[in-house]
Design a protein around this motif. Structure first.
Motif, PDB file in Angstrom:
ATOM      1  N   TYR A 169       0.807  -1.219   0.000  1.00  0.00           N
ATOM      2  CA  TYR A 169       0.000   0.000   0.000  1.00  0.00           C
ATOM      3  C   TYR A 169       0.843   1.272   0.000  1.00  0.00           C
ATOM      4  O   TYR A 169       0.465   2.269  -0.613  1.00  0.00           O
ATOM      5  CB  TYR A 169      -0.950  -0.009   1.206  1.00  0.00           C
ATOM      6  CG  TYR A 169      -2.009  -1.072   1.095  1.00  0.00           C
ATOM      7  CD1 TYR A 169      -2.988  -1.002   0.108  1.00  0.00           C
ATOM      8  CD2 TYR A 169      -2.027  -2.163   1.963  1.00  0.00           C
ATOM      9  CE1 TYR A 169      -3.960  -1.982  -0.013  1.00  0.00           C
ATOM     10  CE2 TYR A 169      -2.990  -3.160   1.841  1.00  0.00           C
ATOM     11  CZ  TYR A 169      -3.953  -3.056   0.857  1.00  0.00           C
ATOM     12  OH  TYR A 169      -4.894  -4.043   0.741  1.00  0.00           O
ATOM     13  N   GLN A 170       1.988   1.248   0.685  1.00  0.00           N
ATOM     14  CA  GLN A 170       2.830   2.434   0.707  1.00  0.00           C
ATOM     15  C   GLN A 170       3.374   2.747  -0.680  1.00  0.00           C
ATOM     16  O   GLN A 170       3.446   3.910  -1.093  1.00  0.00           O
ATOM     17  CB  GLN A 170       3.977   2.256   1.710  1.00  0.00           C
ATOM     18  CG  GLN A 170       3.575   2.507   3.158  1.00  0.00           C
ATOM     19  CD  GLN A 170       2.965   3.887   3.381  1.00  0.00           C
ATOM     20  OE1 GLN A 170       1.824   4.014   3.799  1.00  0.00           O
ATOM     21  NE2 GLN A 170       3.712   4.944   3.113  1.00  0.00           N
ATOM     22  N   ASP A 171       3.754   1.693  -1.418  1.00  0.00           N
ATOM     23  CA  ASP A 171       4.234   1.896  -2.792  1.00  0.00           C
ATOM     24  C   ASP A 171       3.119   2.475  -3.665  1.00  0.00           C
ATOM     25  O   ASP A 171       3.364   3.355  -4.496  1.00  0.00           O
ATOM     26  CB  ASP A 171       4.717   0.564  -3.393  1.00  0.00           C
ATOM     27  CG  ASP A 171       6.050   0.123  -2.820  1.00  0.00           C
ATOM     28  OD1 ASP A 171       6.674   0.902  -2.072  1.00  0.00           O
ATOM     29  OD2 ASP A 171       6.469  -1.022  -3.101  1.00  0.00           O
ATOM     30  N   ALA A 172       1.916   1.960  -3.465  1.00  0.00           N
ATOM     31  CA  ALA A 172       0.777   2.449  -4.258  1.00  0.00           C
ATOM     32  C   ALA A 172       0.470   3.909  -3.933  1.00  0.00           C
ATOM     33  O   ALA A 172       0.200   4.722  -4.836  1.00  0.00           O
ATOM     34  CB  ALA A 172      -0.447   1.575  -3.995  1.00  0.00           C
ATOM     35  N   PHE A 173       0.528   4.252  -2.648  1.00  0.00           N
ATOM     36  CA  PHE A 173       0.241   5.632  -2.234  1.00  0.00           C
ATOM     37  C   PHE A 173       1.329   6.583  -2.733  1.00  0.00           C
ATOM     38  O   PHE A 173       1.052   7.696  -3.188  1.00  0.00           O
ATOM     39  CB  PHE A 173       0.103   5.707  -0.715  1.00  0.00           C
ATOM     40  CG  PHE A 173      -0.456   7.000  -0.208  1.00  0.00           C
ATOM     41  CD1 PHE A 173      -1.336   7.767  -0.970  1.00  0.00           C
ATOM     42  CD2 PHE A 173      -0.112   7.478   1.048  1.00  0.00           C
ATOM     43  CE1 PHE A 173      -1.859   8.968  -0.499  1.00  0.00           C
ATOM     44  CE2 PHE A 173      -0.618   8.672   1.534  1.00  0.00           C
ATOM     45  CZ  PHE A 173      -1.491   9.418   0.759  1.00  0.00           C
ATOM     46  N   THR A 174       2.579   6.134  -2.669  1.00  0.00           N
ATOM     47  CA  THR A 174       3.694   6.937  -3.182  1.00  0.00           C
ATOM     48  C   THR A 174       3.513   7.197  -4.678  1.00  0.00           C
ATOM     49  O   THR A 174       3.754   8.310  -5.166  1.00  0.00           O
ATOM     50  CB  THR A 174       5.038   6.218  -2.935  1.00  0.00           C
ATOM     51  OG1 THR A 174       5.229   6.046  -1.524  1.00  0.00           O
ATOM     52  CG2 THR A 174       6.198   7.005  -3.508  1.00  0.00           C
TER      53      THR A 174
END
Length: 288
Positions: free
Chosen positions: A202-207
């Protein structure tokens, strides 16, 4: 001389025959013993895994839980301190306390939507507590606890975005999500014109969303709420378009462990501990 030779031959044949009979009898005995063991297993459900997980936890003196490290409010690792915190983490602590009498007898291992089931099946972790939606497809691979959190899929966009919900997603709209999640499957069904880009976590997607690589990010609203708290320039739009009941996943056939987890949930809800944790992390009381 011939007679003596024949007598010796007869005696030798008798010895060989006796040895053969003894070996045959031993083999039959072993087969019957094996059959008896199999029958015993069958009569008790044919699966010793259920008891072995609890035994393994007690023998090693710690619970090993698979959790998210990238999901604010549920399981997020602080890069500075290395500490992982969230609602799921506190549930894991409560389970460790129930089984071992100490919430600190807990080891956390990072899982993603893609890796969590293989890690459970391989014995790398005892349980998955990681925003995992209960689905019929997943029930073929794992057993689930009772529902411990009710969520629904939604959309996160930058404030001022023309996307206000599913109806705003047209051909060419880039929607970001996570590999191995139900969100990826759902958005393809609900918005077939969208271009879906999948990331490892999720962090990669949000970034990627903040870097302008997509127009919207979709997953459960509870996870998106955490992202919105991280950056108030983003907002959740369109309400929810699915029901996503979260369950804790346990190895298939692990009935004793499932019961232990469900007993914990009931105890936490009866005592008010569950409501307290929910309000602490979500900022509101759970819907009854």
């Amino acid at each position: 001389m011939k007679k003596v030779f024949m007598n010796k031959a007869l005696r030798w044949n008798a010895v060989v025959l006796l040895l053969a009979m003894l070996l045959f009898a031993a083999g039959c005995g072993a087969d019957k013993k094996a059959e008896g063991t199999d029958a015993s297993k069958a009569s008790s459900g044919g699966d010793t895994t259920a008891q072995s997980t609890l035994d393994a936890i007690k023998a090693r003196g710690k619970l090993i839980a698979g959790v998210k490290y990238d999901t604010k409010l549920f399981g997020l690792k602080d890069p500075a301190s290395g500490k992982v915190e969230g609602f799921d983490i506190d549930i894991a602590k409560a389970l460790a306390k129930k089984i071992l009498g100490d919430e600190n007898k807990l080891e956390l291992k990072e899982v993603t939507s893609k890796t969590r089931i293989p890690m459970l099946q391989n014995g790398d972790i005892d349980i998955i507590i990681a925003t995992m939606t209960i689905t019929d497809e997943r029930k073929q691979q794992v057993d689930f606890s009772d529902v411990y959190f009710n969520a629904g899929q939604s959309l996160l966009v930058k404030k001022g975005s023309p996307i206000t919900g599913l109806d705003s997603i047209v051909k060419g709209t880039k929607v970001l999500t996570v590999k191995g999640s139900t969100s990826a499957k759902n958005i393809r069904e609900k918005a077939p014109d969208a271009t879906v880009l999948e990331f490892e976590n999720y962090q990669d997607a949000f970034t990627a969303l903040k870097a302008g690589q997509g127009d919207a990010l979709t997953t459960d609203n509870a996870i998106l709420f955490g992202m919105q708290k991280q950056d108030p320039n983003y907002e959740i739009v369109g309400g929810t378009f699915t029901e996503e009941p979260y369950g804790m996943a346990i190895r298939k056939g692990d009935a004793a462990f499932v019961k232990t987890v469900n007993d914990l949930l009931k105890e936490m809800k009866d005592s008010g501990e569950y409501d307290k944790l929910y309000e602490e992390w979500m900022g509101q009381k759970p819907e009854k």
